[in-house]
Design an enzyme around this catalytic site. Structure first.
Site, PDB file in Angstrom:
ATOM      1  N   GLU A 156       0.775  -1.189  -0.265  1.00  0.00           N
ATOM      2  CA  GLU A 156       0.056  -0.192   0.255  1.00  0.00           C
ATOM      3  C   GLU A 156       0.832   1.173  -0.066  1.00  0.00           C
ATOM      4  O   GLU A 156       1.922   1.303   1.078  1.00  0.00           O
ATOM      5  CB  GLU A 156      -0.906  -0.180   1.348  1.00  0.00           C
ATOM      6  CG  GLU A 156      -1.596  -0.834   1.436  1.00  0.00           C
ATOM      7  CD  GLU A 156      -2.594  -1.002   2.475  1.00  0.00           C
ATOM      8  OE1 GLU A 156      -3.859  -1.449   2.669  1.00  0.00           O
ATOM      9  OE2 GLU A 156      -2.020  -0.331   3.680  1.00  0.00           O
ATOM     10  N   ASN A 194      -6.136  -3.461   6.299  1.00  0.00           N
ATOM     11  CA  ASN A 194      -6.690  -3.602   7.539  1.00  0.00           C
ATOM     12  C   ASN A 194      -8.344  -2.258   7.882  1.00  0.00           C
ATOM     13  O   ASN A 194      -8.096  -2.649   9.077  1.00  0.00           O
ATOM     14  CB  ASN A 194      -5.770  -3.218   9.060  1.00  0.00           C
ATOM     15  CG  ASN A 194      -4.176  -3.644   8.430  1.00  0.00           C
ATOM     16  OD1 ASN A 194      -4.585  -5.503   8.407  1.00  0.00           O
ATOM     17  ND2 ASN A 194      -3.569  -3.274   9.381  1.00  0.00           N
TER      18      ASN A 194
END
Ligand code: NAI
Length: 520
Positions: A156, A194
């Site tokens: 990411e 997440n």
């Protein structure tokens, strides 16, 4: 934007699990690597371990012997931070602490060249906040790798408010050059993975709390019906309940208590007990030499029914019901088309029928509620399947009003079609459907809030946590309309903000009621 040139210097600060993985792939990708750690000998030990990994890769034929030797030569430890002054990119993988990271980057700013990119591997701290005290916060970016770094393809690339586009694009291109699958994301709590993964754990814990089934049964359903590599309970046991619970707590707190992310009292109790999962020998399961893995619940063999019918009232046959019809036909059933339930709503088709039982794909209502709404007691619902042709198991829930005779004929029908049949208690939305709908909802909200693109969120969940399909691609295949129906029914049942439908799902549906999609 071009990747950093091969041969340029990449400094990695912190030589723990993440830093050594990053150093391993950066050196293998042709960079001169400087590895620094404040713990004496830690960096040297890490480099020795990386050397062994290269040896294994050579043994397995996945790396050339010469390449391995060259990569080894490119890996060097440094004893002081000052020795990273020639770096084009510094990747920080030290303790997860804002002050420690700010101090490190402030020190680095005084050492490195003006063009050097500073990257943080933080998994939970705001990239904006880490960058804020810097003289040049535009050169700091998140480069969030996943554990284990050499095996997980996702990176990411996180832009804070000040991060320059050129810096994010260079890091993206560099990650690609290192053989990774990068995605761009905005610095927001949990970034993409997440955050979007929270429902995978949260819905499972809610199902267990409501006694839908035991962990082994729910894990088997998520694996064999949903196609997930690991069920949520075995996965939480692997991650560790302390770690998983604290990520949930931090995302929940960061979103000011949004009910979407409410931690589970079941997991809190595991943490209280010290049942942290594999690492402590006990979590949802027991581990160790004498621990037997519990088997999932399976229905005993039933007789094959003689006839199966299907009622389809919609013009477009639901794309997820046709493959079930095909599997039943393959099992030798001549599936006769018949009228839908008398008096039932339009959305109550398509349904399968067998010995007086009406069998629906779950729409987020319990079978019991649906039976009452249709005035058809013999109602059975089944859970979403990733792949109708390959699924080895099907999960059913029966209405409280359903007769044994009707229910067991449905069991016999699915068994004849080659499924192991697992019954879960009649919870709304069942297991896979409810989880997938909530994953898609969270993914849609991330896109709606500009955290990332629809393509990025799907790549992130497939490459970062091995989901068998991206949540938005899954919404496309289930039908956005059905996903919205499931969520709206869950919201109605629970009356909780947790199940509110993402505005983007509603908007897509309103713009194109029959063919709304995220991906072309
Ligand atoms: P770790 O505890 O295995 O390694 C951290 C290393 O940094 C240790 O060797 C420690 O001695 C060193 N260190 C601490 N402070 C330092 C400083 N000021 N200067 C230089 N070295 C220092 O931790 P791990 O798991 O490798 O995580 C590192 C970072 O990566 C954290 O920010 C973590 O949140 C993030 N992360 C961790 C993931 C994981 O699954 N472990 C996944 C993605 C990100």
């Amino acid at each position: 934007m071009e990747a950093l040139a091969k041969g340029s210097v990449v400094a990695v600060i912190g030589s723990g699990a993440m830093g050594s993985g990053i150093a391993q792939i950066a050196a293998a990708s042709g960079h001169e690597v400087r590895l620094f750690d404040t713990r004496p000998d830690a960096a040297a030990k890490a480099i020795a371990e990386i050397g062994k990994v290269y040896d294994k890769l050579v043994e397995k034929g996945r790396m050339g012997a010469v390449d391995a030797d060259l990569a080894r030569e490119r890996l060097k430890t440094v004893d002081t931070l000052a020795q990273v002054s020639d770096a084009s990119l510094v990747i920080e993988a030290i303790v997860e602490n804002l002050d420690a990271k700010r101090t490190l980057f402030a020190d680095l700013e005084a050492i490195v060249d003006a063009r050097c990119i500073l990257a943080t591997n933080t998994s939970s701290i705001s990239v904006t906040a880490i960058a804020a005290p810097l003289r040049h916060p535009e050169r700091l970016v998140g480069m969030h790798f996943f554990n284990p770094v050499p095996l997980m393809a996702l990176v990411e690339v996180i832009s804070g408010l000040a991060t320059s586009k050129a810096v994010a694009d260079t890091v993206y291109a560099t990650a690609e050059a290192w053989g990774k699958d990068p995605v761009h994301a905005k610095s927001t709590p949990g970034f993409i993975v997440n955050r979007v993964a929270r429902p995978y754990y949260a819905e499972a814990l809610r199902l267990l709390l409501e006694r839908a089934a035991d962990p082994a049964t729910l894990d088997a359903v998520m694996r064999d019906c949903g196609g997930f590599r690991m069920g949520p309970f075995e996965l939480m046991d692997l991650i560790g309940h302390d770690v998983n619970f604290s990520v949930t707590q931090s995302v929940h707190a960061a979103y000011y208590g949004d009910q979407r992310y409410t931690p589970s009292i079941l997991q809190q109790e595991l943490v209280n007990a010290g049942f942290l999962g594999r690492k402590s020998g006990r979590g949802f399961y027991r581990y160790g030499a004498d621990a037997a893995k519990p088997a999932p619940r399976v229905e005993p063999a039933q007789e094959r029914p003689n006839t199966v019918g299907i009622s389809v009232r919609r013009e477009i046959t639901n794309s997820i019901v046709s493959p079930m019809e095909a599997r039943l036909a393959d099992a030798g059933f001549s599936v006769t088309h018949r009228e839908p339930l008398a008096g039932a709503e339009k959305h109550e088709a398509p349904a399968f029928h067998c010995n007086g039982a009406a069998i629906f794909l779950t729409d987020g209502r319990s079978a019991t509620e649906r039976a009452a709404a249709n005035n058809h007691p013999n109602t059975v619902v089944y859970d979403l399947l990733l792949d109708h042709a390959k699924a080895t198991r099907i999960a059913l829930a029966r209405a409280d009003q359903c007769s044994d005779e009707a229910y067991y004929s449905v069991v016999g029908m699915f068994q004849a079609a080659g499924f192991e049949v697992t019954r879960i208690d009649d919870v709304p939305g069942m297991a896979v459907m409810r989880t997938v709908a909530m994953l898609a909802n969270e993914a849609a909200d991330a896109v709606n809030q500009g955290v990332c693109s629809a393509i990025a969120v799907d790549i992130a969940m497939q490459k970062g946590v091995n989901y068998p399909r991206g949540p938005l691609a899954w919404a496309d295949s289930v039908g956005i309309e059905h996903v919205v129906t499931v969520l709206a029914n869950l919201a109605a049942t629970y009356g909780e903000d947790r199940y509110r439908v993402s505005p983007l799902l509603r908007r897509k549906l309103a713009a194109n009621p029959t063919g709304a999609r995220f991906h072309a």
